[in-house]
Design a protein around this motif. Structure first.
Motif, PDB file in Angstrom:
ATOM      1  N   GLN A  84       0.828  -1.203   0.000  1.00 11.98           N
ATOM      2  CA  GLN A  84       0.000   0.000   0.000  1.00 11.98           C
ATOM      3  C   GLN A  84       0.871   1.266   0.000  1.00 11.98           C
ATOM      4  O   GLN A  84       0.463   2.298  -0.540  1.00 11.98           O
ATOM      5  CB  GLN A  84      -0.921   0.018   1.230  1.00 11.98           C
ATOM      6  CG  GLN A  84      -2.066  -0.987   1.180  1.00 11.98           C
ATOM      7  CD  GLN A  84      -3.233  -0.504   0.333  1.00 11.98           C
ATOM      8  OE1 GLN A  84      -3.072   0.349  -0.539  1.00 11.98           O
ATOM      9  NE2 GLN A  84      -4.411  -1.037   0.569  1.00 11.98           N
ATOM     10  N   ARG A  85       2.046   1.186   0.606  1.00 10.42           N
ATOM     11  CA  ARG A  85       2.950   2.348   0.641  1.00 10.42           C
ATOM     12  C   ARG A  85       3.844   2.423  -0.594  1.00 10.42           C
ATOM     13  O   ARG A  85       4.593   3.393  -0.748  1.00 10.42           O
ATOM     14  CB  ARG A  85       3.833   2.285   1.900  1.00 10.42           C
ATOM     15  CG  ARG A  85       3.059   2.400   3.209  1.00 10.42           C
ATOM     16  CD  ARG A  85       4.015   2.564   4.390  1.00 10.42           C
ATOM     17  NE  ARG A  85       3.289   2.633   5.639  1.00 10.42           N
ATOM     18  CZ  ARG A  85       3.134   1.602   6.466  1.00 10.42           C
ATOM     19  NH1 ARG A  85       3.682   0.433   6.156  1.00 10.42           N
ATOM     20  NH2 ARG A  85       2.452   1.726   7.587  1.00 10.42           N
ATOM     21  N   PHE A  86       3.784   1.427  -1.445  1.00  6.88           N
ATOM     22  CA  PHE A  86       4.718   1.359  -2.567  1.00  6.88           C
ATOM     23  C   PHE A  86       4.615   2.559  -3.516  1.00  6.88           C
ATOM     24  O   PHE A  86       5.640   3.024  -4.027  1.00  6.88           O
ATOM     25  CB  PHE A  86       4.517   0.052  -3.338  1.00  6.88           C
ATOM     26  CG  PHE A  86       5.718  -0.356  -4.138  1.00  6.88           C
ATOM     27  CD1 PHE A  86       6.785  -1.018  -3.537  1.00  6.88           C
ATOM     28  CD2 PHE A  86       5.809  -0.057  -5.490  1.00  6.88           C
ATOM     29  CE1 PHE A  86       7.894  -1.381  -4.268  1.00  6.88           C
ATOM     30  CE2 PHE A  86       6.912  -0.418  -6.227  1.00  6.88           C
ATOM     31  CZ  PHE A  86       7.969  -1.077  -5.615  1.00  6.88           C
ATOM     32  N   PRO A  87       3.415   3.086  -3.814  1.00  9.90           N
ATOM     33  CA  PRO A  87       3.354   4.287  -4.668  1.00  9.90           C
ATOM     34  C   PRO A  87       4.121   5.470  -4.079  1.00  9.90           C
ATOM     35  O   PRO A  87       4.785   6.213  -4.822  1.00  9.90           O
ATOM     36  CB  PRO A  87       1.846   4.579  -4.751  1.00  9.90           C
ATOM     37  CG  PRO A  87       1.198   3.255  -4.561  1.00  9.90           C
ATOM     38  CD  PRO A  87       2.057   2.542  -3.556  1.00  9.90           C
ATOM     39  N   ILE A  88       4.057   5.650  -2.742  1.00  8.83           N
ATOM     40  CA  ILE A  88       4.825   6.728  -2.106  1.00  8.83           C
ATOM     41  C   ILE A  88       6.314   6.437  -2.201  1.00  8.83           C
ATOM     42  O   ILE A  88       7.130   7.347  -2.437  1.00  8.83           O
ATOM     43  CB  ILE A  88       4.392   6.882  -0.637  1.00  8.83           C
ATOM     44  CG1 ILE A  88       3.053   7.599  -0.565  1.00  8.83           C
ATOM     45  CG2 ILE A  88       5.419   7.669   0.165  1.00  8.83           C
ATOM     46  CD1 ILE A  88       3.075   9.019  -1.070  1.00  8.83           C
ATOM     47  N   LEU A  89       6.692   5.166  -2.034  1.00 10.13           N
ATOM     48  CA  LEU A  89       8.104   4.801  -2.185  1.00 10.13           C
ATOM     49  C   LEU A  89       8.575   5.067  -3.611  1.00 10.13           C
ATOM     50  O   LEU A  89       9.732   5.452  -3.833  1.00 10.13           O
ATOM     51  CB  LEU A  89       8.300   3.319  -1.833  1.00 10.13           C
ATOM     52  CG  LEU A  89       8.013   2.915  -0.386  1.00 10.13           C
ATOM     53  CD1 LEU A  89       8.183   1.404  -0.209  1.00 10.13           C
ATOM     54  CD2 LEU A  89       8.924   3.669   0.579  1.00 10.13           C
ATOM     55  N   THR A  90       7.685   4.882  -4.566  1.00 13.01           N
ATOM     56  CA  THR A  90       8.020   5.166  -5.961  1.00 13.01           C
ATOM     57  C   THR A  90       8.299   6.650  -6.160  1.00 13.01           C
ATOM     58  O   THR A  90       9.257   7.035  -6.847  1.00 13.01           O
ATOM     59  CB  THR A  90       6.871   4.719  -6.885  1.00 13.01           C
ATOM     60  OG1 THR A  90       6.671   3.311  -6.740  1.00 13.01           O
ATOM     61  CG2 THR A  90       7.183   5.032  -8.335  1.00 13.01           C
ATOM     62  N   VAL A  91       7.481   7.490  -5.554  1.00 12.24           N
ATOM     63  CA  VAL A  91       7.689   8.947  -5.640  1.00 12.24           C
ATOM     64  C   VAL A  91       9.040   9.309  -5.020  1.00 12.24           C
ATOM     65  O   VAL A  91       9.822  10.096  -5.598  1.00 12.24           O
ATOM     66  CB  VAL A  91       6.548   9.698  -4.930  1.00 12.24           C
ATOM     67  CG1 VAL A  91       6.873  11.192  -4.816  1.00 12.24           C
ATOM     68  CG2 VAL A  91       5.237   9.500  -5.680  1.00 12.24           C
ATOM     69  N   LYS A  92       9.332   8.736  -3.859  1.00  8.18           N
ATOM     70  CA  LYS A  92      10.614   9.024  -3.202  1.00  8.18           C
ATOM     71  C   LYS A  92      11.789   8.540  -4.054  1.00  8.18           C
ATOM     72  O   LYS A  92      12.847   9.181  -4.102  1.00  8.18           O
ATOM     73  CB  LYS A  92      10.658   8.350  -1.829  1.00  8.18           C
ATOM     74  CG  LYS A  92       9.689   8.952  -0.826  1.00  8.18           C
ATOM     75  CD  LYS A  92       9.754   8.220   0.514  1.00  8.18           C
ATOM     76  CE  LYS A  92       8.799   8.846   1.522  1.00  8.18           C
ATOM     77  NZ  LYS A  92       8.819   8.133   2.824  1.00  8.18           N
ATOM     78  N   ARG A  93      11.583   7.402  -4.723  1.00  7.66           N
ATOM     79  CA  ARG A  93      12.648   6.878  -5.577  1.00  7.66           C
ATOM     80  C   ARG A  93      12.913   7.803  -6.762  1.00  7.66           C
ATOM     81  O   ARG A  93      14.055   8.000  -7.173  1.00  7.66           O
ATOM     82  CB  ARG A  93      12.246   5.486  -6.083  1.00  7.66           C
ATOM     83  CG  ARG A  93      13.356   4.738  -6.803  1.00  7.66           C
ATOM     84  CD  ARG A  93      12.920   3.345  -7.193  1.00  7.66           C
ATOM     85  NE  ARG A  93      12.008   3.360  -8.322  1.00  7.66           N
ATOM     86  CZ  ARG A  93      10.783   2.910  -8.306  1.00  7.66           C
ATOM     87  NH1 ARG A  93      10.268   2.430  -7.197  1.00  7.66           N
ATOM     88  NH2 ARG A  93      10.023   2.932  -9.386  1.00  7.66           N
ATOM     89  N   ILE A  94      11.858   8.374  -7.307  1.00  2.48           N
ATOM     90  CA  ILE A  94      12.017   9.277  -8.453  1.00  2.48           C
ATOM     91  C   ILE A  94      12.598  10.611  -8.021  1.00  2.48           C
ATOM     92  O   ILE A  94      13.490  11.161  -8.669  1.00  2.48           O
ATOM     93  CB  ILE A  94      10.667   9.470  -9.168  1.00  2.48           C
ATOM     94  CG1 ILE A  94      10.260   8.161  -9.841  1.00  2.48           C
ATOM     95  CG2 ILE A  94      10.750  10.585 -10.205  1.00  2.48           C
ATOM     96  CD1 ILE A  94       8.880   8.174 -10.440  1.00  2.48           C
ATOM     97  N   ILE A  95      12.107  11.137  -6.913  1.00  5.65           N
ATOM     98  CA  ILE A  95      12.612  12.431  -6.436  1.00  5.65           C
ATOM     99  C   ILE A  95      14.043  12.287  -5.910  1.00  5.65           C
ATOM    100  O   ILE A  95      14.853  13.204  -6.023  1.00  5.65           O
ATOM    101  CB  ILE A  95      11.702  12.984  -5.313  1.00  5.65           C
ATOM    102  CG1 ILE A  95      10.298  13.248  -5.863  1.00  5.65           C
ATOM    103  CG2 ILE A  95      12.276  14.256  -4.720  1.00  5.65           C
ATOM    104  CD1 ILE A  95      10.243  14.268  -6.983  1.00  5.65           C
ATOM    105  N   GLY A  96      14.377  11.109  -5.338  1.00  8.05           N
ATOM    106  CA  GLY A  96      15.710  10.894  -4.771  1.00  8.05           C
ATOM    107  C   GLY A  96      16.699  10.369  -5.791  1.00  8.05           C
ATOM    108  O   GLY A  96      17.319  11.152  -6.538  1.00  8.05           O
ATOM    109  N   PRO A  97      16.885   9.047  -5.893  1.00  6.11           N
ATOM    110  CA  PRO A  97      17.865   8.483  -6.829  1.00  6.11           C
ATOM    111  C   PRO A  97      17.653   8.919  -8.278  1.00  6.11           C
ATOM    112  O   PRO A  97      18.605   9.156  -9.005  1.00  6.11           O
ATOM    113  CB  PRO A  97      17.652   6.969  -6.680  1.00  6.11           C
ATOM    114  CG  PRO A  97      17.070   6.801  -5.333  1.00  6.11           C
ATOM    115  CD  PRO A  97      16.232   8.006  -5.077  1.00  6.11           C
ATOM    116  N   HIS A  98      16.392   9.036  -8.674  1.00  6.27           N
ATOM    117  CA  HIS A  98      16.090   9.406 -10.055  1.00  6.27           C
ATOM    118  C   HIS A  98      16.555  10.836 -10.350  1.00  6.27           C
ATOM    119  O   HIS A  98      17.321  11.064 -11.284  1.00  6.27           O
ATOM    120  CB  HIS A  98      14.577   9.273 -10.283  1.00  6.27           C
ATOM    121  CG  HIS A  98      14.139   9.636 -11.670  1.00  6.27           C
ATOM    122  ND1 HIS A  98      13.934   8.689 -12.634  1.00  6.27           N
ATOM    123  CD2 HIS A  98      13.873  10.831 -12.241  1.00  6.27           C
ATOM    124  CE1 HIS A  98      13.543   9.291 -13.750  1.00  6.27           C
ATOM    125  NE2 HIS A  98      13.492  10.597 -13.530  1.00  6.27           N
TER     126      HIS A  98
END
Length: 503
Positions: A95-109
């Motif tokens: 359920q938290r994975f979409p937020i983790l995706t946003v963090k992944r894009i804003i961070g490492p991406h």
């Protein structure tokens, strides 16, 4: 099954990422850079090299973060010895994975792309390989933040869609293994308010900011006014397309739970009390939880009503048996025989339940028959037999007065017409063949067999084989041949266990 779900999930995430990154970084970013700046051929080659080098570093950084975020999901979907607690933890993580995706894009991406690209661009400008002001690098970094933000916004909703089959799979598994649902218990991971505020920011303001940043650079390299407007339309179309796609995804995210709830309410209206699946992490999770609580309450109420009605049927049947002790147990046996016939004939469960209750009450009209007729030991006179023949109509009249009518009405045809004959010489309506209601034709066979094999004060009950021979001889005339054949096939087998478990 779970391995396939995991494989499809990862495949969908990778496709989303490749498409999103290609459109955002190489598409929007590349078009902005190469259409806005007035570059020579060598500078274009250098910029392409910077973009691809930075994109490679971004992919490496993001792959590490992606792998780390996927690990708990992989464990739960590929292991076979999971506890309910393990499933619940994985459910919350997904359920938290979409937020983790946003963090992944804003961070490492973002950082994996922007930091190397800015560093390389500054080095190239300082060494004279690129002829442009250093402030262009600052403007480009702002543009990168905008593009990454819009990419994260779109990727969030694509990921929300991708996780739903996984959540569905986990819920089905725990329901099957533990008879327990998975739930985030009404917690809100991302509120609707946040979605709309961020959506308004990127959908409404993103095109303007992106155009303003690009224009800041374009004006300095402007040659002809017509070139500017051609360029401006292109940039606006790109930004508007990005925003429109984001708006579409936001709309789909909102309409999906609404559609699910509408379908759930239609199911409730049709008495199909299926709980809604908890697939959401915003306020709709609370709405779904409330809906499921309502469904559970309705199920409990229906079960209570079912038990009350069943008790009512048993009480009426017992009342009749108490009135006529010589036929005690007759209604219960007829009900059991009828259910066995119905099962063999392929009736669905809800029809079998109705058949069972109709057979239990098939003789309830005898309550209205006088004692001197009902309890007479000897042979009945013609007038007395006519009195007995009134009991199907009396039974139908009694049930017609019982509330709720919708519970009683399916039982009435079996009660009214269980003494009809297949050749049309029965009573009370002299119906022929399949004009006779289904329950009436089934109960007629069961009733006749039990009447023939039961002891009476004035005679001993027939042997089973003789009663079956009489049924065989009356197939197609007195009784429906299909149900006679079914009943004979049942009784010719060892049905002791079946009879004990039929009700």
């Amino acid at each position: 099954m779970h391995q396939q779900t995991y494989t499809r999930f990862v495949k969908q995430l990778v496709i989303n990422y490749i498409l999103g990154s290609s459109i955002a970084v190489l598409g929007v970013g590349g078009i902005l850079i190469f259409s806005t700046l007035n570059l020579s051929l060598s500078e274009i080659n250098i910029m392409v090299s910077i973009l691809f080098s930075s994109a490679f570093i971004m992919v490496l950084c993001e792959f590490y973060a992606f792998h780390k975020q996927l690990q708990p999901i992989k464990v739960i979907l590929t292991n076979t010895n999971n506890t309910y607690t393990d499933f619940q933890k994985a459910f919350l993580h997904i359920q938290r994975f979409p937020i983790l995706t946003v963090k992944r894009i804003i961070g490492p991406h973002l950082l994996g792309l922007s930091v190397p690209a800015i560093t390389l661009a500054i080095i190239c400008i300082h060494s004279g390989l690129l002829d442009m002001p250093f402030r262009y690098v600052f403007l480009a970094s702002l543009g990168a933040v905008l593009i990454a933000g819009m990419h994260a916004f779109i990727e969030y909703f694509l990921t929300v869609k991708a996780i739903r089959p996984v959540l569905d799979c986990l819920q089905e598994t725990t329901q099957k293994m533990y008879q327990l649902p998975l739930s985030i218990n009404g917690d809100i991971i991302v509120s609707l308010r946040t979605k709309f505020l961020v959506g308004a920011l990127f959908i409404g303001i993103f095109p303007v900011l992106l155009f303003s940043l690009a224009t800041e650079v374009r004006f300095e390299t402007l040659t002809l006014e017509v070139d500017f407007w051609n360029w401006g339309v292109l940039i606006l179309l790109i930004a508007a397309g990005f925003s429109s796609f984001g708006a579409f995804l936001l709309f789909k995210d909102i309409i999906q739970p609404i559609s699910q709830l509408l379908k759930g309410m239609q199911n409730v209206e049709n008495n199909n009390l299926s709980p809604a699946k908890e697939l959401y992490s915003d306020e709709f999770s609370q709405v779904i939880q409330g809906f499921n609580s309502m469904v559970q309450g309705l199920e409990e109420r229906n079960e209570t009503n079912r038990l009350l009605m069943e008790s009512f049927y048993q009480t009426l049947s017992t009342t009749l048996d108490a009135r006529d002790p010589y036929t005690a147990g007759h209604s219960l046996r007829v009900s059991r025989y009828s259910v066995l016939i119905g099962e063999k004939a392929g009736l669905p469960p809800h029809q079998l339940e109705l058949l069972k209750n109709a057979a239990l009450l098939h003789d309830i009209g005898k309550i209205g028959v006088k004692d001197e007729v009902l309890l007479k030991d000897g042979k009945l006179t013609d007038l007395e037999f006519e009195e007995i023949k009134r009991h199907p109509l009396l039974g139908a009249t009694i049930l017609d007065q019982v509330q709720p009518k919708e519970a009683m009405s399916p039982l009435i045809p079996g009660v009214r017409n269980h003494h009809e004959r297949f050749d049309g010489n029965g009573y009370p309506d002299r119906l022929i063949g399949h004009e006779i209601p289904l329950f009436g034709r089934i109960i007629a066979v069961a009733d006749a067999y039990d009447a023939m094999t039961s002891d009476r004060p004035y005679r001993v009950g027939m042997k089973k084989d003789k009663a079956l021979v009489i049924l065989q001889s009356g197939r197609g005339t007195q009784w429906d041949p299909e149900f006679v054949d079914i009943f004979i096939s049942i009784m010719n087998k060892n049905t002791e266990h079946a009879l004990s478990s039929a009700l």
